[in-house]
Design a protein around this motif. Structure first.
Motif, mmCIF file in Angstrom:
data_model
loop_
_atom_site.group_PDB
_atom_site.id
_atom_site.type_symbol
_atom_site.label_atom_id
_atom_site.label_comp_id
_atom_site.label_asym_id
_atom_site.label_seq_id
_atom_site.Cartn_x
_atom_site.Cartn_y
_atom_site.Cartn_z
ATOM 1 N N GLU A 1 0.808 -1.222 0.000
ATOM 2 C CA GLU A 1 0.000 0.000 0.000
ATOM 3 C C GLU A 1 0.841 1.272 0.000
ATOM 4 O OE1 GLU A 1 -2.293 -0.390 3.510
ATOM 5 O OE2 GLU A 1 -3.412 -2.147 2.809
ATOM 6 N N THR A 2 2.101 1.172 0.424
ATOM 7 C CA THR A 2 2.896 2.380 0.648
ATOM 8 C C THR A 2 4.197 2.389 -0.163
ATOM 9 O OG1 THR A 2 3.866 1.329 2.619
ATOM 10 C CG2 THR A 2 1.939 2.742 2.952
ATOM 11 N N TYR A 3 5.231 1.733 0.335
ATOM 12 C CA TYR A 3 6.550 1.797 -0.297
ATOM 13 C C TYR A 3 6.533 1.278 -1.731
ATOM 14 C CZ TYR A 3 8.596 2.962 4.204
ATOM 15 O OH TYR A 3 8.917 3.588 5.379
ATOM 16 N N ASN A 4 5.895 0.129 -1.949
ATOM 17 C CA ASN A 4 5.905 -0.442 -3.300
ATOM 18 C C ASN A 4 5.242 0.502 -4.299
ATOM 19 O OD1 ASN A 4 6.996 -2.564 -1.930
ATOM 20 N ND2 ASN A 4 5.514 -4.098 -2.589
ATOM 21 N N ARG A 5 4.159 1.101 -3.890
ATOM 22 C CA ARG A 5 3.440 2.055 -4.743
ATOM 23 C C ARG A 5 4.330 3.244 -5.082
ATOM 24 N NH1 ARG A 5 -0.236 6.226 -2.655
ATOM 25 N NH2 ARG A 5 -1.624 6.989 -4.301
ATOM 26 N N LEU A 6 5.038 3.761 -4.081
ATOM 27 C CA LEU A 6 5.899 4.923 -4.287
ATOM 28 C C LEU A 6 7.113 4.583 -5.146
ATOM 29 C CD1 LEU A 6 6.760 7.838 -3.703
ATOM 30 C CD2 LEU A 6 7.758 7.022 -1.543
ATOM 31 N N VAL A 7 7.772 3.466 -4.847
ATOM 32 C CA VAL A 7 8.973 3.081 -5.593
ATOM 33 C C VAL A 7 8.641 2.798 -7.053
ATOM 34 C CG1 VAL A 7 10.754 1.296 -5.815
ATOM 35 C CG2 VAL A 7 10.230 2.255 -3.575
ATOM 36 N N LEU A 8 7.505 2.177 -7.308
ATOM 37 C CA LEU A 8 7.100 1.916 -8.693
ATOM 38 C C LEU A 8 6.820 3.214 -9.442
ATOM 39 C CD1 LEU A 8 4.848 -1.240 -8.217
ATOM 40 C CD2 LEU A 8 7.050 -1.125 -9.403
ATOM 41 N N LEU A 9 6.272 4.205 -8.752
ATOM 42 C CA LEU A 9 6.088 5.524 -9.369
ATOM 43 C C LEU A 9 7.441 6.132 -9.722
ATOM 44 C CD1 LEU A 9 4.526 8.113 -10.142
ATOM 45 C CD2 LEU A 9 4.637 8.773 -7.725
ATOM 46 N N MET A 10 8.386 6.095 -8.795
ATOM 47 C CA MET A 10 9.720 6.637 -9.046
ATOM 48 C C MET A 10 10.372 5.929 -10.231
ATOM 49 S SD MET A 10 10.943 6.947 -5.046
ATOM 50 C CE MET A 10 12.624 7.488 -5.410
ATOM 51 N N GLU A 11 10.146 4.645 -10.326
ATOM 52 C CA GLU A 11 10.732 3.865 -11.416
ATOM 53 C C GLU A 11 10.157 4.267 -12.772
ATOM 54 O OE1 GLU A 11 13.074 0.379 -12.791
ATOM 55 O OE2 GLU A 11 13.167 1.896 -11.226
ATOM 56 N N ARG A 12 8.889 4.649 -12.784
ATOM 57 C CA ARG A 12 8.231 5.017 -14.054
ATOM 58 C C ARG A 12 8.611 6.417 -14.531
ATOM 59 N NH1 ARG A 12 3.721 2.643 -11.435
ATOM 60 N NH2 ARG A 12 2.856 4.698 -10.953
ATOM 61 N N ILE A 13 9.081 7.260 -13.638
ATOM 62 C CA ILE A 13 9.388 8.649 -13.996
ATOM 63 C C ILE A 13 10.608 8.693 -14.912
ATOM 64 C CG2 ILE A 13 10.187 10.867 -13.075
ATOM 65 C CD1 ILE A 13 8.433 10.338 -10.621
ATOM 66 N N GLU A 14 10.474 9.349 -16.057
ATOM 67 C CA GLU A 14 11.566 9.432 -17.026
ATOM 68 C C GLU A 14 12.611 10.473 -16.648
ATOM 69 O OE1 GLU A 14 9.745 10.178 -20.793
ATOM 70 O OE2 GLU A 14 9.318 8.051 -21.154
ATOM 71 N N LYS A 15 12.232 11.433 -15.823
ATOM 72 C CA LYS A 15 13.161 12.502 -15.454
ATOM 73 C C LYS A 15 14.211 11.980 -14.465
ATOM 74 C CE LYS A 15 9.417 15.843 -16.014
ATOM 75 N NZ LYS A 15 8.560 16.871 -15.378
ATOM 76 N N PRO A 16 15.409 12.560 -14.481
ATOM 77 C CA PRO A 16 16.448 12.153 -13.521
ATOM 78 C C PRO A 16 16.010 12.434 -12.085
ATOM 79 C CG PRO A 16 17.382 13.475 -15.306
ATOM 80 C CD PRO A 16 15.902 13.588 -15.423
ATOM 81 N N ILE A 17 16.275 11.478 -11.197
ATOM 82 C CA ILE A 17 15.971 11.628 -9.772
ATOM 83 C C ILE A 17 17.270 11.486 -8.988
ATOM 84 C CG2 ILE A 17 14.624 10.800 -7.816
ATOM 85 C CD1 ILE A 17 12.661 9.559 -9.775
ATOM 86 N N VAL A 18 17.578 12.483 -8.177
ATOM 87 C CA VAL A 18 18.822 12.518 -7.404
ATOM 88 C C VAL A 18 18.488 12.531 -5.920
ATOM 89 C CG1 VAL A 18 20.980 13.755 -6.984
ATOM 90 C CG2 VAL A 18 19.902 13.863 -9.254
ATOM 91 N N ALA A 19 19.122 11.657 -5.150
ATOM 92 C CA ALA A 19 18.982 11.687 -3.694
ATOM 93 C C ALA A 19 20.139 12.472 -3.094
ATOM 94 C CB ALA A 19 18.974 10.273 -3.130
ATOM 95 N N HIS A 20 19.817 13.434 -2.251
ATOM 96 C CA HIS A 20 20.840 14.146 -1.489
ATOM 97 C C HIS A 20 20.692 13.713 -0.036
ATOM 98 C CE1 HIS A 20 22.224 17.764 0.918
ATOM 99 N NE2 HIS A 20 23.332 17.253 0.386
ATOM 100 N N ILE A 21 21.590 12.826 0.407
ATOM 101 C CA ILE A 21 21.552 12.292 1.763
ATOM 102 C C ILE A 21 22.265 13.273 2.684
ATOM 103 C CG2 ILE A 21 22.236 10.357 3.231
ATOM 104 C CD1 ILE A 21 22.119 8.587 0.689
ATOM 105 N N ASN A 22 21.490 13.927 3.521
ATOM 106 C CA ASN A 22 22.013 15.036 4.321
ATOM 107 C C ASN A 22 22.142 14.680 5.794
ATOM 108 O OD1 ASN A 22 19.109 14.981 4.106
ATOM 109 N ND2 ASN A 22 19.076 16.787 5.405
ATOM 110 N N GLY A 23 22.306 13.405 6.091
ATOM 111 C CA GLY A 23 22.422 12.987 7.484
ATOM 112 C C GLY A 23 22.051 11.530 7.628
ATOM 113 N N VAL A 24 21.178 11.221 8.565
ATOM 114 C CA VAL A 24 20.758 9.846 8.811
ATOM 115 C C VAL A 24 19.926 9.319 7.644
ATOM 116 C CG1 VAL A 24 19.345 8.363 10.288
ATOM 117 C CG2 VAL A 24 20.806 10.115 11.305
ATOM 118 N N ALA A 25 20.319 8.164 7.111
ATOM 119 C CA ALA A 25 19.535 7.464 6.081
ATOM 120 C C ALA A 25 19.613 5.979 6.400
ATOM 121 C CB ALA A 25 20.083 7.745 4.689
ATOM 122 N N VAL A 26 18.617 5.499 7.130
ATOM 123 C CA VAL A 26 18.637 4.103 7.562
ATOM 124 C C VAL A 26 17.323 3.420 7.217
ATOM 125 C CG1 VAL A 26 20.271 4.571 9.425
ATOM 126 C CG2 VAL A 26 17.821 4.678 9.890
ATOM 127 N N GLY A 27 17.358 2.091 7.204
ATOM 128 C CA GLY A 27 16.153 1.328 6.908
ATOM 129 C C GLY A 27 15.550 1.708 5.573
#
Length: 246
Positions: free
Chosen positions: A84-110
């Motif tokens: 209902e949550t993560y899978n739905r979001l990740v699949l949306l991100m996967e479908r997006i043709e535009k570049p997606i950049v993560a800026h990890i600015n501290g804690v990134a766990v789990g």
């Protein structure tokens, strides 16, 4: 959007997870806000690049387990929640043709780190803390980590990181988990001129090639070039090349 800050500047949509009081832990409301923000950035023709980051001193501490009512913990279905949550979001991100950049600015766990893995590029500040800490609470890595991480760092390293060890920034960089250190200003500027849909087609073909046969990958390239060849971006580039060669 109460839990996500959304800003557009210089053709870049910056999506900031915004629950700093809990290190941007992700609850159901944030899932909805993130989905809305990524959809908005995808549909905005002025946006060429999407950046995912966190507010305060954290990217995201992962799933907000404290948001689950204590009375429901015994019967809580983690699988259904993922669908209902993560899978739905990740699949949306996967479908997006535009570049997606993560800026990890501290804690990134789990699952917070899992969302960064789902991005096309990952940059981190030097003092960032990264870990797939699922095993520490008796769960397996999820939110796409099992798909993206082995493709980035190889199977052996992915299993090592999957044990929940803290991943130093230097090791994340040398292993291929990170693309660079600091705010990726030069990368964002370069990606802003990446032609669409060619960029999105390239991204999908690279992922196809990581698992498919040569024949299947060649056919994917045929389909991609058929689409890209009809795009306005290709026509403009071709016209510019012809003019320059005269």
């Amino acid at each position: 959007m109460k839990t996500v800050d959304y800003k557009v500047q210089d053709q870049t949509a910056v999506i900031s997870m915004n629950r700093p009081e809990v290190k941007n832990a992700i609850n159901k409301e944030m899932h909805e806000d993130l989905y809305q923000a990524f959809t908005k950035a995808n549909e905005d023709s002025e946006v060429r690049v999407i950046v995912l980051t966190g507010s305060g001193d954290s990217f995201s501490s992962g799933a907000d387990l404290k948001s689950i009512p204590v009375t429901e913990l015994a019967s809580f279905d983690h699988g259904s929640y993922l669908e209902e949550t993560y899978n739905r979001l990740v699949l949306l991100m996967e479908r997006i043709e535009k570049p997606i950049v993560a800026h990890i600015n501290g804690v990134a766990v789990g699952a917070g780190l899992s969302l960064a893995l789902a991005c096309d590029f990952r940059y981190a500040e030097k003092d960032s803390v990264m870990a797939l800490s699922f095993l520490k609470i008796g769960l397996a890595p999820d939110a796409g980590a099992s798909y993206f991480l082995p493709r980035l760092v190889g199977l052996g390293k992915a299993i090592e990181f999957g044990t929940g060890k803290t991943i130093p920034v230097e090791e994340a960089l040398s292993s291929g988990l990170l693309n660079g250190i600091g705010w990726p200003d030069s990368l964002i500027k370069a990606l802003a001129s990446a032609p669409l849909p060619a960029y999105g087609l390239m991204k999908q073909n690279m992922k196809t090639g990581a698992a498919a046969s040569l024949e299947e990958t060649l056919q994917a390239e045929v389909r991609a070039q058929r689409t890209a060849g009809k795009s306005r971006a290709h026509q403009k580039a071709l016209e510019a090349f012809i003019q320059k060669s005269r």
